[in-house]
Design an enzyme around this catalytic site. Structure first.
Site, PDB file in Angstrom:
ATOM      1  N   TYR A  60       0.847  -1.192   0.000  1.00 43.23           N
ATOM      2  CA  TYR A  60       0.000   0.000   0.000  1.00 43.23           C
ATOM      3  C   TYR A  60       0.887   1.248   0.000  1.00 43.23           C
ATOM      4  O   TYR A  60       0.596   2.235  -0.659  1.00 43.23           O
ATOM      5  CB  TYR A  60      -0.926  -0.013   1.219  1.00 43.23           C
ATOM      6  N   ASN A 112     -11.949  -0.983  -5.466  1.00 41.85           N
ATOM      7  CA  ASN A 112     -11.566  -1.394  -6.821  1.00 41.85           C
ATOM      8  C   ASN A 112     -12.776  -1.997  -7.527  1.00 41.85           C
ATOM      9  O   ASN A 112     -13.259  -3.049  -7.137  1.00 41.85           O
ATOM     10  CB  ASN A 112     -10.433  -2.420  -6.743  1.00 41.85           C
ATOM     11  N   CYS A 153      -5.509  -5.758  -7.571  1.00 40.82           N
ATOM     12  CA  CYS A 153      -5.322  -5.258  -6.208  1.00 40.82           C
ATOM     13  C   CYS A 153      -4.925  -6.403  -5.272  1.00 40.82           C
ATOM     14  O   CYS A 153      -4.443  -6.166  -4.175  1.00 40.82           O
ATOM     15  CB  CYS A 153      -6.565  -4.521  -5.712  1.00 40.82           C
ATOM     16  N   HIS A 154      -5.107  -7.664  -5.726  1.00 35.66           N
ATOM     17  CA  HIS A 154      -4.654  -8.787  -4.890  1.00 35.66           C
ATOM     18  C   HIS A 154      -3.128  -8.815  -4.778  1.00 35.66           C
ATOM     19  O   HIS A 154      -2.588  -9.473  -3.904  1.00 35.66           O
ATOM     20  CB  HIS A 154      -5.176 -10.120  -5.450  1.00 35.66           C
ATOM     21  N   GLU A 192      -0.777 -17.281  -9.274  1.00 33.79           N
ATOM     22  CA  GLU A 192       0.274 -16.543  -9.991  1.00 33.79           C
ATOM     23  C   GLU A 192       1.665 -16.965  -9.538  1.00 33.79           C
ATOM     24  O   GLU A 192       2.670 -16.466 -10.051  1.00 33.79           O
ATOM     25  CB  GLU A 192       0.092 -15.028  -9.789  1.00 33.79           C
TER      26      GLU A 192
END
Lengths: 192, 293
Positions: free
Chosen positions: B228, B251, B259-260, B286
């Protein structure tokens, strides 16, 4: 450069790994619906900040949009729609407040009492109570200081836009924001 | 110190006149040095730099100072305990004001105005490894994605209405191109065959600050993490860590705007709109290493 200008500049020059809304195919800025779609969320939040209650905010929001809708066709095509909506909302709020003949929120006497609250009393309050006290204090500020602070701090408007909204000079707009912060620091700087 | 207190008291007596005054200001307002800037002001003969520093502090917390002015102020306060304490007070007030903004979860959607709304957003539910996704698109691009496990269809439609859009179930002629493309890319992403989205997005109704946060977040590559604080720094507002968190909580297009991939500075995951399990699942998909420096 103000925060708001910086944000606009950042947006204008933003390079994003993702395709974003193409200006060529974006809804024309001349459509009222497009202007509304873009700004309604923040304008509604602004009406909540001003009125501090949902019912009054809903009324103020609706009245603001109706006025904007009726005036939209007469608006200069190059107008700053965002500042224009804030201005309508602010004027509507101030005029309602005058008609009612009273301050929304706390009166001056309460502000004095809050300012004079002794430190040992504060020590017993938990953080939530203190925050609520800050909120009440902001609500009790002279209305131009409060509006200027909300517009600058929570909505990131530039001083030129705040000045146009409050019908004062940019210097006065800035002084109102700074004075509000100065009072807050005097009352809460050592307690928060 | 005596001189400073006197100066401050004088200013306090002057400024309330502004409140009801409609006449233009004839003098420079207290608290600013608009003609020469605070650095030159502080070096003028007979001027106490502490006076200038204290005057500049309200402007500092609302972003009025130029970077050199900010640097001067921080440099001055590092040497002067009186001013450091004063600045601390302003920063605590600023922090309290930040906390007065309701978090995204409590931010009320605007009521539907009694005005004609012509923009349509059509949406479709698709299956995914993180549960059913609601995907909405306008003719301009994807505008909202929702996690059906944590949000009802009515709530999702409410978000579209809040953006000034008329919700329409299933894709129609106007939105099948944008919505269809996004759905195809989402499927490829979840099947591990895509690590970058290339679809038009519709940000109409998103505030400039949130938009700046989303654009910065969109640049975090597949499988990488950011914090952040990094995002706040990247958009030029290093103090706005909490506001960045709030903005990411709003979001409108999760997964595609990743945003993850934004976690807390200490390495803990932070929050996620759809629930923390979904954030973990997406990061696992990912292959992101859940340890930050």
């Amino acid at each position: 450069m103000t925060n708001a200008m910086a944000a606009e500049a950042a947006l204008a020059g933003a390079t994003c790994a993702y395709s974003t809304l193409d200006p060529a195919t974006a809804p024309a800025a001349t459509s009222f619906e497009a202007v509304l779609a873009r700004y309604q969320g923040e304008i509604y939040r602004y009406t909540i900040h001003l009125t501090r209650n949902r019912t009054d905010a809903d009324d103020l929001y609706q009245e603001t949009l109706l006025k904007a809708y009726r005036a939209f066709d007469r608006l200069d095509g190059a107008a700053n729609h965002r500042a224009w909506l804030y201005r309508i909302a602010t004027n509507t709020f101030l005029s309602d407040r005058r008609k009612r003949g009273r301050e929304a929120g706390l009166d001056e006497a309460t502000e004095q009492a809050l300012t004079a609250a002794p430190d040992d009393h504060a020590a017993g309050l938990d953080a939530r109570d203190l925050l609520r006290e800050v909120e009440s204090f902001v609500a009790a500020l002279p209305v131009k200081q409060r509006v200027a602070l909300i517009l600058r701090k929570h909505h990131e408007l530039g001083y030129a836009e705040i000045a146009a909204t409050l019908k004062c000079s940019e210097a006065a707009a800035r002084a109102n924001v700074h004075e509000a912060l100065r009072k807050l620091r005097q009352s809460f700087g050592d307690r928060l | 110190m005596e001189a400073i207190m006197t100066a401050s008291d004088d200013q306090a007596n002057q400024v309330p006149d502004l409140e009801e005054s409609t006449a233009p200001m004839m003098v420079a307002p207290t608290g600013t040095w608009p003609d020469i800037g605070i650095i030159a002001a502080a070096h003028q003969p007979g001027i106490d730099p502490c006076d200038v520093a204290c005057d500049a502090m309200p402007g500092h917390v609302v972003g009025d100072l130029t970077p050199p002015e900010m640097a001067w102020l921080l440099d001055h306060t590092s040497d002067c305990s009186y001013c450091a304490n004063m600045l601390n007070g302003y920063e605590r007030v600023d922090d309290a004001l930040e906390r007065l903004i309701p978090p995204a979860s409590q931010a009320a959607p605007p009521p539907l105005p009694f005005l004609p709304s012509t923009r349509r957003a059509s949406y479709r539910t698709i299956e995914s490894p993180v549960g059913p996704l609601l995907v909405a698109a306008t003719e301009a691009g994807v505008c909202e994605i929702g996690f059906a496990r944590s949000e009802s269809e009515a709530e999702f439609r409410g978000r579209l209405v809040a953006r000034g859009l008329t919700p329409v179930p299933d894709l129609d002629e106007a939105t099948v191109a944008t919505g269809g493309q996004a759905i195809a890319q989402l499927r490829e992403y979840f099947e591990g065959r895509r690590n970058r989205f290339d679809v038009p997005l519709d940000f109409a109704g998103v505030t400039p600050f949130t938009r700046a946060v989303l654009d910065a977040t969109a640049e975090i590559p597949f499988g990488h993490l950011s914090t952040y604080r990094d995002i706040a720094t990247r958009i030029g507002k290093p103090g706005a860590t909490r506001a960045v968190g709030n903005a990411l909580g709003r979001n409108p297009i999760p997964v595609i705007i990743p945003c993850h991939r934004v976690v807390r500075s200490g390495g803990s995951l932070g929050g996620y709109t759809g629930g923390i399990q979904i954030k973990e699942r997406l990061l696992a998909l990912e292959g992101a290493a859940l340890v930050t420096a």
